[in-house]
Write a protein that holds these residues in place. Sequence first.
Motif, PDB file in Angstrom:
ATOM      1  N   SER A   5       0.806  -1.217   0.000  1.00 51.90           N
ATOM      2  CA  SER A   5       0.000   0.000   0.000  1.00 51.90           C
ATOM      3  C   SER A   5       0.842   1.270   0.000  1.00 51.90           C
ATOM      4  CB  SER A   5      -0.906   0.007   1.219  1.00 51.90           C
ATOM      5  OG  SER A   5      -0.119  -0.229   2.371  1.00 51.90           O
ATOM      6  N   LYS A   6       2.095   1.167   0.415  1.00 50.26           N
ATOM      7  CA  LYS A   6       2.920   2.355   0.517  1.00 50.26           C
ATOM      8  C   LYS A   6       3.253   2.982  -0.841  1.00 50.26           C
ATOM      9  CE  LYS A   6       3.365   2.435   4.968  1.00 50.26           C
ATOM     10  NZ  LYS A   6       4.305   1.504   5.565  1.00 50.26           N
ATOM     11  N   VAL A   7       3.220   2.165  -1.880  1.00 49.75           N
ATOM     12  CA  VAL A   7       3.561   2.674  -3.199  1.00 49.75           C
ATOM     13  C   VAL A   7       2.399   3.482  -3.762  1.00 49.75           C
ATOM     14  CG1 VAL A   7       4.378   2.070  -5.484  1.00 49.75           C
ATOM     15  CG2 VAL A   7       4.939   0.610  -3.547  1.00 49.75           C
ATOM     16  N   ARG A   8       2.685   4.687  -4.210  1.00 47.94           N
ATOM     17  CA  ARG A   8       1.617   5.529  -4.735  1.00 47.94           C
ATOM     18  C   ARG A   8       0.964   4.976  -5.986  1.00 47.94           C
ATOM     19  NH1 ARG A   8       3.519  11.749  -4.132  1.00 47.94           N
ATOM     20  NH2 ARG A   8       4.101  11.678  -1.942  1.00 47.94           N
ATOM     21  N   LYS A   9      -0.192   5.473  -6.233  1.00 45.21           N
ATOM     22  CA  LYS A   9      -1.041   4.819  -7.233  1.00 45.21           C
ATOM     23  C   LYS A   9      -0.960   5.271  -8.687  1.00 45.21           C
ATOM     24  CE  LYS A   9      -3.250   7.922  -4.487  1.00 45.21           C
ATOM     25  NZ  LYS A   9      -4.452   8.469  -3.907  1.00 45.21           N
ATOM     26  N   PRO A  10      -0.247   6.350  -9.028  1.00 48.18           N
ATOM     27  CA  PRO A  10      -0.350   6.860 -10.410  1.00 48.18           C
ATOM     28  C   PRO A  10      -0.580   5.752 -11.446  1.00 48.18           C
ATOM     29  CG  PRO A  10       1.399   7.995  -9.295  1.00 48.18           C
ATOM     30  CD  PRO A  10       0.811   7.015  -8.316  1.00 48.18           C
ATOM     31  N   ARG A  16       3.929   2.304 -13.528  1.00 39.78           N
ATOM     32  CA  ARG A  16       4.320   0.962 -13.114  1.00 39.78           C
ATOM     33  C   ARG A  16       5.745   0.673 -13.563  1.00 39.78           C
ATOM     34  NH1 ARG A  16       3.495  -3.594 -15.535  1.00 39.78           N
ATOM     35  NH2 ARG A  16       5.346  -4.307 -14.394  1.00 39.78           N
ATOM     36  N   VAL A  17       6.031   1.045 -14.790  1.00 43.50           N
ATOM     37  CA  VAL A  17       7.371   0.838 -15.317  1.00 43.50           C
ATOM     38  C   VAL A  17       8.402   1.554 -14.446  1.00 43.50           C
ATOM     39  CG1 VAL A  17       8.899   1.329 -17.263  1.00 43.50           C
ATOM     40  CG2 VAL A  17       6.560   0.517 -17.667  1.00 43.50           C
ATOM     41  N   THR A  18       8.097   2.785 -14.074  1.00 48.52           N
ATOM     42  CA  THR A  18       9.030   3.552 -13.258  1.00 48.52           C
ATOM     43  C   THR A  18       9.238   2.912 -11.895  1.00 48.52           C
ATOM     44  OG1 THR A  18       8.260   5.531 -14.373  1.00 48.52           O
ATOM     45  CG2 THR A  18       9.539   5.830 -12.377  1.00 48.52           C
ATOM     46  N   VAL A  19       8.137   2.529 -11.271  1.00 44.74           N
ATOM     47  CA  VAL A  19       8.256   1.863  -9.978  1.00 44.74           C
ATOM     48  C   VAL A  19       9.146   0.634 -10.108  1.00 44.74           C
ATOM     49  CG1 VAL A  19       7.001   0.518  -8.261  1.00 44.74           C
ATOM     50  CG2 VAL A  19       6.085   2.692  -9.048  1.00 44.74           C
ATOM     51  N   ILE A  22      12.745   1.596 -10.402  1.00 43.74           N
ATOM     52  CA  ILE A  22      13.319   2.003  -9.118  1.00 43.74           C
ATOM     53  C   ILE A  22      13.659   0.783  -8.261  1.00 43.74           C
ATOM     54  CG2 ILE A  22      12.824   3.182  -6.946  1.00 43.74           C
ATOM     55  CD1 ILE A  22      11.091   5.143  -8.660  1.00 43.74           C
ATOM     56  N   LEU A  23      12.705  -0.131  -8.197  1.00 38.17           N
ATOM     57  CA  LEU A  23      12.953  -1.324  -7.393  1.00 38.17           C
ATOM     58  C   LEU A  23      14.119  -2.126  -7.967  1.00 38.17           C
ATOM     59  CD1 LEU A  23       9.259  -2.338  -6.708  1.00 38.17           C
ATOM     60  CD2 LEU A  23      10.909  -1.421  -5.070  1.00 38.17           C
ATOM     61  N   GLU A  24      14.172  -2.215  -9.289  1.00 40.08           N
ATOM     62  CA  GLU A  24      15.277  -2.935  -9.909  1.00 40.08           C
ATOM     63  C   GLU A  24      16.592  -2.195  -9.649  1.00 40.08           C
ATOM     64  OE1 GLU A  24      15.575  -5.791 -10.959  1.00 40.08           O
ATOM     65  OE2 GLU A  24      17.655  -5.572 -11.666  1.00 40.08           O
ATOM     66  N   GLY A  25      16.552  -0.879  -9.737  1.00 38.17           N
ATOM     67  CA  GLY A  25      17.746  -0.080  -9.445  1.00 38.17           C
ATOM     68  C   GLY A  25      18.218  -0.340  -8.022  1.00 38.17           C
ATOM     69  N   GLY A  52      13.854  13.012  -7.532  1.00 36.66           N
ATOM     70  CA  GLY A  52      12.492  13.503  -7.441  1.00 36.66           C
ATOM     71  C   GLY A  52      11.485  12.446  -7.845  1.00 36.66           C
ATOM     72  N   THR A  53      11.762  11.781  -8.924  1.00 38.30           N
ATOM     73  CA  THR A  53      10.862  10.723  -9.393  1.00 38.30           C
ATOM     74  C   THR A  53      10.767   9.621  -8.356  1.00 38.30           C
ATOM     75  OG1 THR A  53      11.387  11.211 -11.679  1.00 38.30           O
ATOM     76  CG2 THR A  53      10.504   9.026 -11.207  1.00 38.30           C
ATOM     77  N   LEU A  54      11.905   9.260  -7.817  1.00 36.41           N
ATOM     78  CA  LEU A  54      11.915   8.233  -6.785  1.00 36.41           C
ATOM     79  C   LEU A  54      10.948   8.607  -5.661  1.00 36.41           C
ATOM     80  CD1 LEU A  54      15.128   6.638  -5.343  1.00 36.41           C
ATOM     81  CD2 LEU A  54      13.272   7.371  -3.866  1.00 36.41           C
ATOM     82  N   TYR A  55      11.027   9.851  -5.240  1.00 32.76           N
ATOM     83  CA  TYR A  55      10.183  10.280  -4.124  1.00 32.76           C
ATOM     84  C   TYR A  55       8.733  10.519  -4.540  1.00 32.76           C
ATOM     85  CZ  TYR A  55      13.867  10.397  -0.689  1.00 32.76           C
ATOM     86  OH  TYR A  55      14.845  10.034   0.193  1.00 32.76           O
TER      87      TYR A  55
END
Lengths: 212, 212, 212, 212
Positions: A5-10, A16-19, A22-25, A52-55
């Motif tokens: 739930s902590k991951v924002r919903k955009p 999704r790709v960005t998330v 980040i996780l892969e990074g 910024g994107t990460l946050y």
Amino acid sequence: MTSRSKVRKPSQERSRVTVEAILEGASQVLRSEGLAACGTTKIAKRAGVSVGTLYQYFPNKESIFEELIDRLLDQRAAARSAVVEATEDTEDLGAAVRSLMDQLLAVHMADPELQHELHKYEATRGFTRLEKYEQQMQGVVAAALEKHAARLRPLNTPLAARVLVHAMTGVVERMSRENPRMLGEPAVRREIAALLAGYVSPTNPVALLDVE
Amino acid sequence: MTSRSKVRKPSQERSRVTVEAILEGASQVLRSEGLAACGTTKIAKRAGVSVGTLYQYFPNKESIFEELIDRLLDQRAAARSAVVEATEDTEDLGAAVRSLMDQLLAVHMADPELQHELHKYEATRGFTRLEKYEQQMQGVVAAALEKHAARLRPLNTPLAARVLVHAMTGVVERMSRENPRMLGEPAVRREIAALLAGYVSPTNPVALLDVE
Amino acid sequence: MTSRSKVRKPSQERSRVTVEAILEGASQVLRSEGLAACGTTKIAKRAGVSVGTLYQYFPNKESIFEELIDRLLDQRAAARSAVVEATEDTEDLGAAVRSLMDQLLAVHMADPELQHELHKYEATRGFTRLEKYEQQMQGVVAAALEKHAARLRPLNTPLAARVLVHAMTGVVERMSRENPRMLGEPAVRREIAALLAGYVSPTNPVALLDVE
Amino acid sequence: MTSRSKVRKPSQERSRVTVEAILEGASQVLRSEGLAACGTTKIAKRAGVSVGTLYQYFPNKESIFEELIDRLLDQRAAARSAVVEATEDTEDLGAAVRSLMDQLLAVHMADPELQHELHKYEATRGFTRLEKYEQQMQGVVAAALEKHAARLRPLNTPLAARVLVHAMTGVVERMSRENPRMLGEPAVRREIAALLAGYVSPTNPVALLDVE
DNA sequence: CATGAATGAGTTTTCATTCAT
DNA sequence: TATGAATGAAAACTCATTCAT
């Protein structure tokens, strides 16, 4: 299934790709540089995004690790479910033991470096998440012990389940730390089976040892 | 006996007292505030000395924790020696198992909070020190297994020793984390004995399970 | 009428609606969360538009607040005009004072929370806009003082206008800050009138006090 | 006397010097670059210390501004005390008025740029500190009004004190903003006296104006 | 025109370590 | 040797603004 739930919903696909990136990074940095050197800037750089994107997607650094652990625990939960199924459908105790063992080994053989770093993170938090997971595992094992009670030595089920799970995960975790490849060896698999089976076997010789 | 070489001049009496004060200060902070909050300034304050003095005796913060771990491992080494002695003088397998177990339990029941925090620190370092210690332990167990080989099932000694030590420490460590008091219960002691004995017993049923 | 030149194309109808929505969004956020928490994203969300759209109509965040202040000042300008009209048509000094006071009170009683937050913003900018407004107000008052000069004590008109306006707005602003409801009380209205009237009255006792 | 408790105690002389340097650095930055550009790094640099040192003495940036305000309010409190003394010892109403006025003017003429920036900071915080200060000022004025009641028009003392203090500070603050030098002019001093005196004078013509 | 994901410079804050006294 | 004030690199996080879709 675990929170997430902590991951924002955009909800858009791009998000999704960005998330994922980040996780892969984060995973890559954890694997290659370790938890201690895994800062937000580095994660973002490896992920090919800006801090910024990460946050935008994670409220703080910890939440990235938490999500990674969520996913790890989801894998383990899936393994657990597989064990439950395999155990429910059969009277074969050997099959149950093999299933338990194999799932555990499989889970720990996947991406061991990452798992070790996440384990360090969990150490930081007092192992809260992993502890909860292992408790659920104990529940599964306890159920299996009850089911097969007739063919086992008399047991204090909850305690026996605790000992079994602790022993098994203790062995697997340490071996993974020493050398993850070990987990793939048939001899190791056999010995873990021996550990589990010998413990619950009616032929267990504790009674003969005058403990207590 | 482990290194301790980092600590300067244990010759002067005053020095020794100061070193002890610092280590005790660090231990107190670790116990009461945890590893994360354990900074050099806080340690010095609790120890009743200045940061400058702290750095007179320890080259950096890590070395304080390392020394604390050294001492912990010294205790465990002593326990190990006790096991060796107890095992060497007798043909009683039960006695050997009991000795092994009791020493381990005793070690983990002493100051568990501090041990947990030091364990977190060790996690940070990849468990290098603890791992080395457990390897030595495996040597002791391997020797015992060789000695009693005749009364045990056929074993790959190094592997069996590894499994035994990992299982045992895995169980004890986790129980200590969940609730250190558990380690004092006779039932727990008995079950650990069962785990060890069942594993090496000639009556172990692995052969019957068709694992591979 | 004040500038408003920063706002793009108020020609299209759709545009005007959007601009209004953004300004209303900003006002709401200011009222409910305060200036410090009033970011562009939040404004856009409350306005029901995207940040991108917001930047289509306003070159930057500040310009939104500036526009809000423009509108506030327009209201005050209207009030000023009302005072001018009321004063021009009559020889009644009391009426002039009452008009001045009532308009000021009315203006400050409308949406005080928003005004306070905009005031904070103005503080940031050094009160440039409000200062200019008050100067115009001084002009109006100065004119009135000239007109009624015969019935007042001898005055340095510009200075007297400055003192009057500063005193009046100082009182009203602070009272609004302490408790906006106060401004509605008749007693307060009366005292402000006393402040103004006493200052310009031929019976003013300064001459008796040996101030220089 | 105001708190000042937020500043750490390293009682040594060196410490005091450093704290002073930081406050002076902050003051300089505030005066020359304004509140908006006044960051911790810049403050430290101007103070000739490192950021670390700054944080050794102040828990956060705000606390530096708070301390500066504390000191400003201490000056004002001293001025207030002077007014009290001057008022207590005499039956001369003119002296009381002059004392009040002169102290206020003196306080606002000292370092007006710094005061303006601190005022901006106070705006941010909702003027909490200044408001409290002005309330105390109202208390002083109320006492004086009671004392001289016989020679004044009938007053609702608390309200009158509020109006007087608000009017006076409103005028002085605004003039200081427009041009601090103005506060030094005798004419200005005279007009402020007129404002105060006219308000409380028995000859005040409110009664004639039909307000209400 | 609208969207909202992406940007990244800039800010505050921490803390292990040093060194003048 | 003891002291503790000073250091400053490094880290986490924010938010006004842009721009590809």
